[in-house]
Design a protein around this motif. Structure first.
Motif, PDB file in Angstrom:
ATOM      1  N   LEU A 217       0.854  -1.179   0.000  1.00  0.00           N
ATOM      2  CA  LEU A 217       0.000   0.000   0.000  1.00  0.00           C
ATOM      3  C   LEU A 217       0.892   1.231   0.000  1.00  0.00           C
ATOM      4  O   LEU A 217       1.746   1.390   0.883  1.00  0.00           O
ATOM      5  CB  LEU A 217      -0.915  -0.005   1.228  1.00  0.00           C
ATOM      6  CG  LEU A 217      -1.882   1.153   1.382  1.00  0.00           C
ATOM      7  CD1 LEU A 217      -2.889   1.154   0.236  1.00  0.00           C
ATOM      8  CD2 LEU A 217      -2.612   1.061   2.715  1.00  0.00           C
ATOM      9  N   ASP A 218       0.724   2.099  -0.983  1.00  0.00           N
ATOM     10  CA  ASP A 218       1.538   3.305  -1.107  1.00  0.00           C
ATOM     11  C   ASP A 218       0.936   4.404  -0.242  1.00  0.00           C
ATOM     12  O   ASP A 218       0.162   5.247  -0.712  1.00  0.00           O
ATOM     13  CB  ASP A 218       1.623   3.737  -2.572  1.00  0.00           C
ATOM     14  CG  ASP A 218       2.716   4.759  -2.817  1.00  0.00           C
ATOM     15  OD1 ASP A 218       3.174   5.373  -1.841  1.00  0.00           O
ATOM     16  OD2 ASP A 218       3.110   4.936  -3.976  1.00  0.00           O
ATOM     17  N   GLU A 219       1.293   4.405   1.035  1.00  0.00           N
ATOM     18  CA  GLU A 219       0.739   5.373   1.975  1.00  0.00           C
ATOM     19  C   GLU A 219       1.217   6.790   1.672  1.00  0.00           C
ATOM     20  O   GLU A 219       0.475   7.760   1.888  1.00  0.00           O
ATOM     21  CB  GLU A 219       1.110   4.976   3.404  1.00  0.00           C
ATOM     22  CG  GLU A 219       0.508   3.659   3.850  1.00  0.00           C
ATOM     23  CD  GLU A 219       0.952   3.265   5.248  1.00  0.00           C
ATOM     24  OE1 GLU A 219       1.850   3.948   5.782  1.00  0.00           O
ATOM     25  OE2 GLU A 219       0.403   2.288   5.781  1.00  0.00           O
ATOM     26  N   ARG A 266      -7.528   2.640  -4.976  1.00  0.00           N
ATOM     27  CA  ARG A 266      -7.342   1.479  -5.855  1.00  0.00           C
ATOM     28  C   ARG A 266      -5.968   1.510  -6.526  1.00  0.00           C
ATOM     29  O   ARG A 266      -5.312   0.484  -6.680  1.00  0.00           O
ATOM     30  CB  ARG A 266      -8.445   1.434  -6.911  1.00  0.00           C
ATOM     31  CG  ARG A 266      -9.775   0.898  -6.420  1.00  0.00           C
ATOM     32  CD  ARG A 266     -10.697   0.581  -7.581  1.00  0.00           C
ATOM     33  NE  ARG A 266     -11.062   1.794  -8.318  1.00  0.00           N
ATOM     34  CZ  ARG A 266     -12.129   2.532  -8.045  1.00  0.00           C
ATOM     35  NH1 ARG A 266     -12.935   2.180  -7.052  1.00  0.00           N
ATOM     36  NH2 ARG A 266     -12.397   3.611  -8.756  1.00  0.00           N
ATOM     37  N   ASP A 267      -5.538   2.702  -6.928  1.00  0.00           N
ATOM     38  CA  ASP A 267      -4.230   2.816  -7.587  1.00  0.00           C
ATOM     39  C   ASP A 267      -3.076   2.602  -6.609  1.00  0.00           C
ATOM     40  O   ASP A 267      -1.977   2.215  -7.022  1.00  0.00           O
ATOM     41  CB  ASP A 267      -4.088   4.199  -8.235  1.00  0.00           C
ATOM     42  CG  ASP A 267      -5.048   4.388  -9.403  1.00  0.00           C
ATOM     43  OD1 ASP A 267      -5.521   3.371  -9.946  1.00  0.00           O
ATOM     44  OD2 ASP A 267      -5.330   5.554  -9.755  1.00  0.00           O
ATOM     45  N   ALA A 268      -3.316   2.874  -5.323  1.00  0.00           N
ATOM     46  CA  ALA A 268      -2.233   2.830  -4.341  1.00  0.00           C
ATOM     47  C   ALA A 268      -2.012   1.447  -3.753  1.00  0.00           C
ATOM     48  O   ALA A 268      -1.010   1.224  -3.079  1.00  0.00           O
ATOM     49  CB  ALA A 268      -2.513   3.820  -3.200  1.00  0.00           C
ATOM     50  N   LEU A 269      -2.923   0.518  -3.973  1.00  0.00           N
ATOM     51  CA  LEU A 269      -2.766  -0.812  -3.365  1.00  0.00           C
ATOM     52  C   LEU A 269      -2.435  -1.866  -4.402  1.00  0.00           C
ATOM     53  O   LEU A 269      -2.708  -1.728  -5.581  1.00  0.00           O
ATOM     54  CB  LEU A 269      -4.016  -1.193  -2.568  1.00  0.00           C
ATOM     55  CG  LEU A 269      -5.381  -1.192  -3.261  1.00  0.00           C
ATOM     56  CD1 LEU A 269      -5.630  -2.460  -4.048  1.00  0.00           C
ATOM     57  CD2 LEU A 269      -6.479  -1.001  -2.220  1.00  0.00           C
ATOM     58  N   SER A 270      -1.814  -2.924  -3.929  1.00  0.00           N
ATOM     59  CA  SER A 270      -1.446  -4.066  -4.766  1.00  0.00           C
ATOM     60  C   SER A 270      -2.023  -5.321  -4.135  1.00  0.00           C
ATOM     61  O   SER A 270      -1.734  -5.622  -2.968  1.00  0.00           O
ATOM     62  CB  SER A 270       0.076  -4.172  -4.883  1.00  0.00           C
ATOM     63  OG  SER A 270       0.454  -5.351  -5.553  1.00  0.00           O
ATOM     64  N   LEU A 271      -2.842  -6.033  -4.902  1.00  0.00           N
ATOM     65  CA  LEU A 271      -3.494  -7.241  -4.407  1.00  0.00           C
ATOM     66  C   LEU A 271      -2.851  -8.472  -5.015  1.00  0.00           C
ATOM     67  O   LEU A 271      -2.270  -8.430  -6.097  1.00  0.00           O
ATOM     68  CB  LEU A 271      -4.990  -7.220  -4.740  1.00  0.00           C
ATOM     69  CG  LEU A 271      -5.834  -6.111  -4.110  1.00  0.00           C
ATOM     70  CD1 LEU A 271      -7.294  -6.286  -4.518  1.00  0.00           C
ATOM     71  CD2 LEU A 271      -5.706  -6.107  -2.601  1.00  0.00           C
ATOM     72  N   GLY A 272      -2.979  -9.593  -4.323  1.00  0.00           N
ATOM     73  CA  GLY A 272      -2.457 -10.858  -4.812  1.00  0.00           C
ATOM     74  C   GLY A 272      -3.148 -12.014  -4.123  1.00  0.00           C
ATOM     75  O   GLY A 272      -3.975 -11.830  -3.228  1.00  0.00           O
ATOM     76  N   ASP A 273      -2.791 -13.219  -4.536  1.00  0.00           N
ATOM     77  CA  ASP A 273      -3.419 -14.406  -3.951  1.00  0.00           C
ATOM     78  C   ASP A 273      -2.663 -14.925  -2.735  1.00  0.00           C
ATOM     79  O   ASP A 273      -3.036 -15.948  -2.153  1.00  0.00           O
ATOM     80  CB  ASP A 273      -3.554 -15.526  -4.990  1.00  0.00           C
ATOM     81  CG  ASP A 273      -2.219 -15.888  -5.624  1.00  0.00           C
ATOM     82  OD1 ASP A 273      -1.188 -15.281  -5.247  1.00  0.00           O
ATOM     83  OD2 ASP A 273      -2.196 -16.771  -6.500  1.00  0.00           O
ATOM     84  N   ARG A 274      -1.582 -14.233  -2.329  1.00  0.00           N
ATOM     85  CA  ARG A 274      -0.856 -14.590  -1.121  1.00  0.00           C
ATOM     86  C   ARG A 274      -0.198 -13.343  -0.545  1.00  0.00           C
ATOM     87  O   ARG A 274      -0.024 -12.352  -1.232  1.00  0.00           O
ATOM     88  CB  ARG A 274       0.190 -15.668  -1.398  1.00  0.00           C
ATOM     89  CG  ARG A 274       1.202 -15.308  -2.461  1.00  0.00           C
ATOM     90  CD  ARG A 274       2.134 -16.477  -2.730  1.00  0.00           C
ATOM     91  NE  ARG A 274       3.116 -16.171  -3.758  1.00  0.00           N
ATOM     92  CZ  ARG A 274       2.904 -16.325  -5.052  1.00  0.00           C
ATOM     93  NH1 ARG A 274       1.736 -16.789  -5.472  1.00  0.00           N
ATOM     94  NH2 ARG A 274       3.853 -16.028  -5.930  1.00  0.00           N
ATOM     95  N   ARG A 275       0.175 -13.449   0.714  1.00  0.00           N
ATOM     96  CA  ARG A 275       0.767 -12.310   1.387  1.00  0.00           C
ATOM     97  C   ARG A 275       2.202 -12.083   0.920  1.00  0.00           C
ATOM     98  O   ARG A 275       2.836 -12.972   0.360  1.00  0.00           O
ATOM     99  CB  ARG A 275       0.739 -12.535   2.902  1.00  0.00           C
ATOM    100  CG  ARG A 275      -0.660 -12.711   3.451  1.00  0.00           C
ATOM    101  CD  ARG A 275      -0.671 -13.117   4.907  1.00  0.00           C
ATOM    102  NE  ARG A 275      -0.164 -12.060   5.777  1.00  0.00           N
ATOM    103  CZ  ARG A 275      -0.251 -12.098   7.106  1.00  0.00           C
ATOM    104  NH1 ARG A 275      -0.810 -13.151   7.694  1.00  0.00           N
ATOM    105  NH2 ARG A 275       0.224 -11.116   7.840  1.00  0.00           N
ATOM    106  N   ALA A 276       2.698 -10.872   1.147  1.00  0.00           N
ATOM    107  CA  ALA A 276       4.062 -10.509   0.760  1.00  0.00           C
ATOM    108  C   ALA A 276       4.755  -9.867   1.946  1.00  0.00           C
ATOM    109  O   ALA A 276       4.107  -9.347   2.870  1.00  0.00           O
ATOM    110  CB  ALA A 276       4.053  -9.555  -0.436  1.00  0.00           C
TER     111      ALA A 276
END
Length: 425
Positions: A217-219, A266-276
């Protein structure tokens, strides 16, 4: 390095084929370069006369064909060994730890060396011609193939050692422990942040139409936007959380900026199927916890592995005594423009010790070591609120031992260690 870039680099590290593909491409480039050097009469000037292959066309074909056949065969064997190691690690230490084996640069480079040598030999082999075809023998290219064959022999020897040591549980614990220490150094601060007033009353919710784990997340970008618009954003999630479609993940003030805020979030977050691990401090903690919990299962019953995990947790907590977790608010011009969900010290302790204590409640060795680790951290820690959290876990360990330990001597030892905990200064 920006958070988004770090998350993307981490995602690239999860791509097992990337390094082998790069090395295979380098093999093609190197093969073409040696052929060009041979046809440009550079071969004699690049190496001494006695170092170059001096045979004819038939010998070159045989030699290159043998190297190609053996290297692609060993590449397949290497892949099979890797898969077998992954299966063993998955069964003993948990499937989520497969990420560390897939990301291992050594495994990727070893496979890439064999594939790169194979494609190099193919590139060189296609240029060998007999007298009837025009008589061309790439002496420099064949010499390079011999050198790469020797490199493959050394790589195979190293790979067997690497894969054997890599599936050792102590090695795996050490790798995840190093990742956790790196995350603590990266995601904690040298000095505490000032805590502003509490967040405003609930505002207009911001939702997302898709689900997935919040990887990054680009805070900073969100804070800059909120400062420019005179708005205030309250984040209801943090990296590592699973986002459910339609469930609010943020609130914005004033409500007139809700639509624009939705796009920015929406532009600031990155989603995926597993944690990073890029922004999730608890990611490596949970990986180590999984190792300990599996070790304490009835099918494995290995308290020594759980004790090794507890020792690493103690090391990390003692190293955090002069570090501070980020505050709840991000300031711009002295005004709180972004409120975020943050990782707390209590939350870290819960992630480290709750499941280990619950699954090891019947093991005196595990509970005794857990109490000793808490005592060591209490000795190093001076912050009153952190000491209170550590004592809370010591109380839970003592209560679990009194309830679950069948041997009276074990309970007495646990009570003695509890009584020996450092008192508050």
């Amino acid at each position: 390095m920006s958070t988004t870039l770090r998350e993307r680099l981490e995602a690239l590290g999860d791509t097992f084929w990337l390094r082998p593909a790069i090395l295979a491409l380098l093999g093609i480039v190197l093969g073409e370069a040696t052929i060009w050097a041979e046809r440009s009469d550079w071969a004699r000037s690049l190496l001494p006369e006695g170092w170059l292959y001096a045979g004819g066309e038939a010998g070159a074909r045989t030699l290159l064909g043998g190297i190609a056949t053996s290297t692609i065969g060993v590449a397949g064997t290497t892949f099979s060994i890797t898969v077998a190691a992954l299966s063993l690690a998955s069964g003993q230490m948990g499937p989520r730890l497969l990420r560390n084996f897939v990301r291992d640069a050594g495994n990727q480079v070893a496979l890439g060396v064999f594939l790169g040598t194979f494609v190099y030999v193919l590139v060189v082999l296609r240029t060998v011609r007999s007298v009837e075809e025009g008589s061309f023998v790439p002496h420099l290219g064949v010499t390079g193939a011999l050198v790469l064959a020797l490199l493959c022999v050394g790589t195979l020897t190293w790979f067997v050692h690497h894969i054997a040591s890599g599936i050792n549980v102590e090695t795996v614990i050490g790798t995840v422990h190093a990742e956790l220490r790196d995350a603590v150094a990266r995601l904690t601060l040298d000095r505490p942040e000032a805590e502003p007033a509490s967040a405003p009353l609930p505002g207009c919710p911001v939702t997302l139409g898709q689900g997935g784990y919040l990887r990054a997340l680009d805070e900073e970008d969100l804070a800059n936007w909120a400062a420019k618009q005179g708005a205030t954003l309250v984040l209801l999630v943090r990296p590592g959380d699973y986002l459910f479609p339609g469930v609010p993940l943020a609130e914005v003030f004033p409500a007139t900026l809700a639509e624009e805020a939705s796009g920015r979030v929406r532009d600031a977050l990155s989603l995926g199927d597993r944690r990073a691990a890029a922004q999730d401090l608890e990611f490596a903690v949970r990986q180590l916890t999984e190792v300990a919990v599996r070790a304490l299962s009835p099918g494995i019953n290995d308290p020594f592995t759980a004790i090794a995990v507890l020792d690493r947790f103690g090391d990390v907590l003692c190293g955090m005594t002069d570090r501070h977790l980020p505050g709840r608010a991000v300031l711009r011009g002295g005004r709180a423009v972004l409120f975020r969900r943050r990782v707390t010290y209590d939350g870290l302790l819960d992630a480290m010790f709750h499941m280990v204590r619950q699954n090891g409640a019947s093991s005196a060795a595990v509970l005794l070591r857990l109490m000793e680790v808490l005592g060591a951290v209490l000795t190093a820690e001076r912050a009153p609120e952190r000491r209170a959290a550590l004592r809370r876990h010591a109380d839970l360990v003592l209560a679990a031992g009194r309830q679950e330990l069948a041997e009276r001597a074990g309970v007495a030892d646990l009570e003695a260690r509890y009584a020996a905990l450092p008192s508050d200064p």
